[in-house]
Design an enzyme around this catalytic site. Structure first.
Site, PDB file in Angstrom:
ATOM      1  N   ARG A 107       4.124  41.394  67.055  1.00  0.00           N
ATOM      2  CA  ARG A 107       4.030  39.945  67.296  1.00  0.00           C
ATOM      3  C   ARG A 107       3.037  39.766  68.428  1.00  0.00           C
ATOM      4  O   ARG A 107       3.230  40.292  69.536  1.00  0.00           O
ATOM      5  CB  ARG A 107       5.393  39.355  67.677  1.00  0.00           C
ATOM      6  N   HIS A 134       2.636  33.303  60.060  1.00  0.00           N
ATOM      7  CA  HIS A 134       3.966  33.912  60.263  1.00  0.00           C
ATOM      8  C   HIS A 134       4.541  34.286  58.886  1.00  0.00           C
ATOM      9  O   HIS A 134       5.503  33.681  58.403  1.00  0.00           O
ATOM     10  CB  HIS A 134       4.873  32.922  60.986  1.00  0.00           C
ATOM     11  N   GLN A 137       8.426  35.084  58.096  1.00  0.00           N
ATOM     12  CA  GLN A 137       9.297  33.908  58.075  1.00  0.00           C
ATOM     13  C   GLN A 137       9.326  33.287  56.682  1.00  0.00           C
ATOM     14  O   GLN A 137      10.385  32.921  56.165  1.00  0.00           O
ATOM     15  CB  GLN A 137       8.793  32.867  59.094  1.00  0.00           C
ATOM     16  N   ASP A 225       9.097  22.375  62.111  1.00  0.00           N
ATOM     17  CA  ASP A 225       9.101  23.412  63.146  1.00  0.00           C
ATOM     18  C   ASP A 225       8.925  22.708  64.485  1.00  0.00           C
ATOM     19  O   ASP A 225       8.613  21.504  64.539  1.00  0.00           O
ATOM     20  CB  ASP A 225       7.964  24.414  62.881  1.00  0.00           C
ATOM     21  N   CYS A 266      12.533  27.216  60.942  1.00  0.00           N
ATOM     22  CA  CYS A 266      12.526  28.664  61.209  1.00  0.00           C
ATOM     23  C   CYS A 266      13.282  29.019  62.482  1.00  0.00           C
ATOM     24  O   CYS A 266      13.647  30.175  62.688  1.00  0.00           O
ATOM     25  CB  CYS A 266      11.097  29.181  61.257  1.00  0.00           C
ATOM     26  N   ARG A 294      15.867  36.548  57.222  1.00  0.00           N
ATOM     27  CA  ARG A 294      14.807  37.336  57.863  1.00  0.00           C
ATOM     28  C   ARG A 294      15.130  38.827  57.701  1.00  0.00           C
ATOM     29  O   ARG A 294      14.257  39.644  57.422  1.00  0.00           O
ATOM     30  CB  ARG A 294      14.704  36.995  59.357  1.00  0.00           C
TER      31      ARG A 294
HETATM   32  N1   CP Z   1      11.550  32.181  63.629  1.00  0.00           N
HETATM   33  C1   CP Z   1      11.247  33.163  64.488  1.00  0.00           C
HETATM   34  O1   CP Z   1      10.252  33.880  64.308  1.00  0.00           O
HETATM   35  O2   CP Z   1      12.145  33.324  65.494  1.00  0.00           O
HETATM   36  P1   CP Z   1      11.918  34.195  66.811  1.00  0.00           P
HETATM   37  O3   CP Z   1      10.768  33.589  67.574  1.00  0.00           O
HETATM   38  O4   CP Z   1      13.211  34.108  67.545  1.00  0.00           O
HETATM   39  O5   CP Z   1      11.591  35.611  66.388  1.00  0.00           O
END
Ligand code: CP
Length: 308
Positions: A107, A134, A137, A225, A266, A294
């Site tokens: 990430r 992403h 997700q 979001d 998400c 997830r």
């Molecule tokens: N939705 C998501 O990626 O959550 P986090 O940022 O907690 O990993």
């Protein structure tokens, strides 16, 4: 060796196969305690590195638990505590990690970091979020839609709010899984034109409708979001809130969607900003199934990356 970098750059048949695998794996372990290993252990003997240059709850825990259920060992690394955060190049980091681990999930901020990691790693690399996309997700979101309502192909998905990285991956999924996508939000926060073009190039409808009530008409799935993403400056907050207030997902707007429409977010959410608690906790909402998925979706992604 397969990298999982984005939905639009992954073969559509492979994406479908990952969703089906995820669903089968979820069914197979229904009711088991979370720490129970899967009956199949396709990642036994493998080491998985999970690198975070940004905060995370869901991505971090779901990858860690999922890899362990598949039989792998895991390590969670903070970008700041690695030499990566102190000037070592991404290329050298990729080459070194590839000598120790079998799979890398990262990430990060810039998409270029992910791409360089993938270019120089000799093991698969998974995109755990960049400023631009992403994909993990949205694999979970497709799984979630289909387990509640059947095939997502041909459905109408409405995105309300900021055309951010999660929205981008949803547009990629529209093209690859064959559903229509409507964005509703202010012009300054539109998704990239290239992503709309990608979806259209696959024969689905991808449109922008400024009036949210009109956009929500006939929606099978409504998604939103947070209004200020992790890479947005805090100073953007007040302006964003003013721009996006009309796009808050509330009961009045949800009344324009189909009666059996689903609602997804998400997470993490800022309750009563981008969506009201009445919607988040209401009858349309599947946000916690989405969070759980997830885990199942990413297990399928890891198996695909390693070909096991
Ligand atoms: N939705 C998501 O990626 O959550 P986090 O940022 O907690 O990993």
């Amino acid at each position: 060796m397969n990298h999982f970098l984005d939905i639009h750059t992954t073969d559509a048949a492979d994406l479908r196969s990952m969703i089906d695998t995820a669903r089968a794996m979820k069914t197979a372990r229904a009711g088991l305690p979370k720490g129970t290993p899967d009956a199949d252990q396709p990642l036994k003997g493998r080491m998985v590195a999970l690198i975070f240059e940004k905060p995370s709850t869901r991505t971090r825990v779901s990858f860690d638990v999922g890899a362990r259920q598949l039989g792998a060992e895991t390590m969670v690394l903070s970008g700041k505590e690695m030499q990566l955060g102190h000037g070592e190049t991404i290329a050298d980091t990729a080459r070194v990690l590839s000598r120790y681990v079998d799979l890398i999930m990262i990430r990060t901020f810039e998409e270029q970091t992910l791409l360089e990691m993938a270019e120089h790693a000799t093991v698969p690399v998974i995109n755990g979020l960049t400023n631009r996309t992403h994909p993990c997700q949205i694999m979970a979101d497709v799984l979630t839609y289909e387990e509640h309502r059947g095939p997502i192909a041909g459905r109408k998905v409405v995105w309300s709010g900021d055309g951010n990285n999660v929205c981008a991956s949803f547009l990629h999924a529209a093209g690859q899984f064959g559903f229509d996508f409507t964005f509703t939000g202010p012009p300054t926060l539109d998704p990239e034109a290239a992503w709309l073009d990608f979806a259209r190039s696959k024969g689905v409808r991808a449109e922008i409708v400024r009036d949210p009530a009109l956009a929500f008409e006939g929606a099978d799935l409504v998604v939103t979001d947070t209004w200020v993403s992790m890479h947005d400056p805090e100073s953007a907050k007040e302006r964003r809130h003013n721009q996006l207030r009309a796009y808050q997902v509330n009961e009045a707007l949800m009344a324009h969607a189909k009666p059996d429409a689903l609602f997804m977010h998400c997470l993490p959410a800022h309750r009563n900003d981008e969506a009201t608690s009445a919607v988040m906790d209401g009858p349309h909402s599947v946000i916690f199934d989405e969070a759980e998925n997830r885990l199942h979706a990413q297990k399928a992604v890891m198996r695909w990356c390693l070909g096991v």
